[in-house]
Design a protein around this motif. Structure first.
Motif, PDB file in Angstrom:
ATOM      1  N   ARG A  15      -2.205  13.288   1.645  1.00  0.00           N
ATOM      2  CA  ARG A  15      -0.927  12.610   1.514  1.00  0.00           C
ATOM      3  C   ARG A  15      -1.200  11.117   1.510  1.00  0.00           C
ATOM      4  NH1 ARG A  15       3.770  13.258   5.930  1.00  0.00           N
ATOM      5  NH2 ARG A  15       2.524  11.650   6.970  1.00  0.00           N
ATOM      6  N   SER A  33      -0.801   7.006   1.578  1.00  0.00           N
ATOM      7  CA  SER A  33      -0.053   6.038   2.380  1.00  0.00           C
ATOM      8  C   SER A  33       1.003   5.362   1.516  1.00  0.00           C
ATOM      9  CB  SER A  33      -1.005   4.994   2.966  1.00  0.00           C
ATOM     10  OG  SER A  33      -1.654   4.290   1.926  1.00  0.00           O
ATOM     11  N   ARG A  34       1.913   4.618   2.164  1.00  0.00           N
ATOM     12  CA  ARG A  34       3.053   4.062   1.449  1.00  0.00           C
ATOM     13  C   ARG A  34       2.632   3.100   0.345  1.00  0.00           C
ATOM     14  NH1 ARG A  34       7.327   1.800   5.622  1.00  0.00           N
ATOM     15  NH2 ARG A  34       5.651   2.537   6.946  1.00  0.00           N
ATOM     16  N   ASN A  35       1.698   2.216   0.637  1.00  0.00           N
ATOM     17  CA  ASN A  35       1.299   1.191  -0.330  1.00  0.00           C
ATOM     18  C   ASN A  35      -0.045   1.476  -0.974  1.00  0.00           C
ATOM     19  OD1 ASN A  35       3.637  -0.307   0.370  1.00  0.00           O
ATOM     20  ND2 ASN A  35       2.548  -1.198   2.143  1.00  0.00           N
ATOM     21  N   TRP A  47      -6.165  10.212   9.723  1.00  0.00           N
ATOM     22  CA  TRP A  47      -5.184   9.247   9.247  1.00  0.00           C
ATOM     23  C   TRP A  47      -5.923   7.925   9.019  1.00  0.00           C
ATOM     24  CZ3 TRP A  47      -4.492  12.340  13.495  1.00  0.00           C
ATOM     25  CH2 TRP A  47      -3.476  13.288  13.429  1.00  0.00           C
ATOM     26  N   LYS A  98      -5.608   3.933   7.560  1.00  0.00           N
ATOM     27  CA  LYS A  98      -4.806   2.806   7.098  1.00  0.00           C
ATOM     28  C   LYS A  98      -5.761   1.696   6.694  1.00  0.00           C
ATOM     29  CE  LYS A  98      -1.542  -0.753   8.624  1.00  0.00           C
ATOM     30  NZ  LYS A  98      -0.772  -1.299   9.765  1.00  0.00           N
ATOM     31  N   GLY A 138      -4.334   7.116   3.833  1.00  0.00           N
ATOM     32  CA  GLY A 138      -3.372   8.192   3.959  1.00  0.00           C
ATOM     33  C   GLY A 138      -3.852   9.242   4.937  1.00  0.00           C
TER      34      GLY A 138
END
Length: 439
Positions: free
Chosen positions: A125, A127-129, A410, A412, A426
């Motif tokens: 999945r 990450s947002r950016n 996870w 980042k 992600g």
């Protein structure tokens, strides 16, 4: 065409016609000589030579500081108690490698290996950016590790040994390069060659990912000396550029001196405590030195008839990213950093093991990797990786194990202006079923 029809064939035929009668004459003469009773000086009969079993264990070096005077001879009962204690200590320690002394040789040779296979399912999945996540995938990882070790004790009592090990991995993207895990020469307390960094402590050997990722190795010259029965000191010079760079952070070029490692290890009463410091040169204008430190401890005990162990480790570094995290973390960071980056950060891990029965055990660990990367044009760059993994391992017989392992990570990665490869930032969930055979 027959050979004798050519000049070369005639010469060969003539040679054979000359050699054949001479050979027949020597054969007849030998038969006559064997038939005749000859009186030769008597010689002691030599026993046939066979290969002998042997073991390769670390050299026993006298501690620099003795704990006290030698104990006097005890009674037979006390001696038996001491032998029982020694047997228990040997069971707690890793068993020595078993090998053979070949006929006509005084060198012990041991060959061992491990083959691991399994099925792995990965889901991602993004990450947002970050970049888009890759689709879920199923793979069938396969690896095979082999090790060849020798040991020879000189007449002076000095032990000389060698070790060479490598791992083959299943092809990825149509290619598979072997990883050299060790290539060392041991002379007494000295080690020369290619080996694991003396800075490292927790390596995650209880988890299958250790067989799926190339180990972190360095070129090394190390001196290891026991200070007392419980304390051991190590001083090492290391060069990451000579080792396996597939799982380590980038190494700056133009360095004049290798990394310097100092380590102190305490082992007694179920405890293993490890502390180390590292100093590395970072070329540049001006040149600077990176430094790192680590403290780790493992305790092994027994409760209600079940064995268990707990490990904790904390490492910190300034301009020393290669000394932080596991091989999985280092492989991720290696793809987003460059050698000239200034960094500071820490990593920590807590790992536990519980033996449900003699054949069934479970392991779990939780880790965090955090790195600050100051870059031009932004306040702060950051790399943060959190991991959790657990497995259940069944070992019905020695040398064979099977199990299931699941992990979640996870990541980042906030580095403005840097291209982040797909699948790094992600969440990633991996589950694998595996079998492993050692010999």
């Amino acid at each position: 065409m027959a050979c004798g029809s050519e000049p070369g064939g005639e010469r060969i035929g003539a040679a054979w016609r000359a050699i054949l009668p001479a050979g027949l004459g020597l054969a007849l003469l030998s038969q006559t000589a064997l038939a005749a009773p000859l009186r030769l000086p008597s010689r002691p009969a030599q026993a046939p030579s066979f290969a002998r079993a042997c073991t390769i264990a670390p050299p026993e070096i006298q501690p620099l500081f003795t704990g006290g005077p030698a104990k006097p001879a005890d009674s037979s009962e006390e001696a038996d108690d001491d032998s029982d204690d020694d047997d228990n200590d040997e069971e707690d320690e890793d068993p020595p490698e078993r090998g053979l002394v070949l006929p006509g040789s005084a060198t012990c040779l041991a060959i061992s290996g491990t083959v691991s296979a399994g099925m792995q399912r990965d889901s991602f999945r993004a990450s947002r950016n970050g970049p888009p996540a890759p689709p879920a995938a199923t793979s069938f990882p396969l690896s095979a590790a082999f090790r060849i070790a020798t040991s020879h004790e000189l007449a002076s009592g000095l032990r000389v040994g060698t070790a060479f090990s490598f791992t083959l991995y299943s092809p990825v993207d149509g290619a598979s390069d072997p990883s050299i895990d060790e290539a060392t020469i041991l002379v007494g307390p000295w080690t020369f060659g290619l080996d694991a960094s003396r800075f490292s402590f927790w390596t995650g050997d209880e988890f299958i990912f250790s067989a799926r990722v190339p180990s972190r190795t360095v070129g090394i010259i190390a001196l290891e000396l026991p200070l007392t029965e419980s304390w051991t000191a190590t001083l090492a010079l290391e060069d990451p550029a000579l080792g396996n760079t597939a799982s380590s952070a980038p190494v700056p070029t133009g360095r004049r001196i290798p990394d310097t490692i100092g380590r102190l290890v305490y082992e007694q009463d179920g405890w293993t405590v490890h502390g180390a410091l590292a100093l590395r040169e970072i070329p540049g204008t001006p040149a600077r030195f990176g430094r790192a430190g680590i403290v780790g401890a493992t305790y092994e005990g027994e409760a209600l008839g079940h064995g268990w162990s707990l490990t904790a480790q904390l490492a910190g570094a300034i301009d020393g990213a290669p000394y932080l995290g596991s091989v999985l973390d280092a492989r991720t960071v290696n793809r987003v950093l460059v050698a000239s980056d200034a960094t500071r950060g820490f990593s920590g891990v807590v790992s536990g093991r519980f033996e449900w029965t003699d054949e069934l055990a479970s392991n779990a660990y939780l880790s965090r990797y955090w790195l600050e990367v100051p870059l031009a044009g932004q306040i702060r760059g950051e790399v943060r990786i959190d991991r959790f993994a657990a497995n259940l391992v069944w070992t019905p017989v020695e040398g064979f194990k099977a199990g299931i392992e699941s992990s979640v990570a996870w990541a980042k990665i906030a580095l403005t202006g840097r291209e982040i490869p797909v699948g790094l930032a992600g969440r990633q969930i991996s589950t694998q079923v595996f079998i492993e055979r050692s010999f």
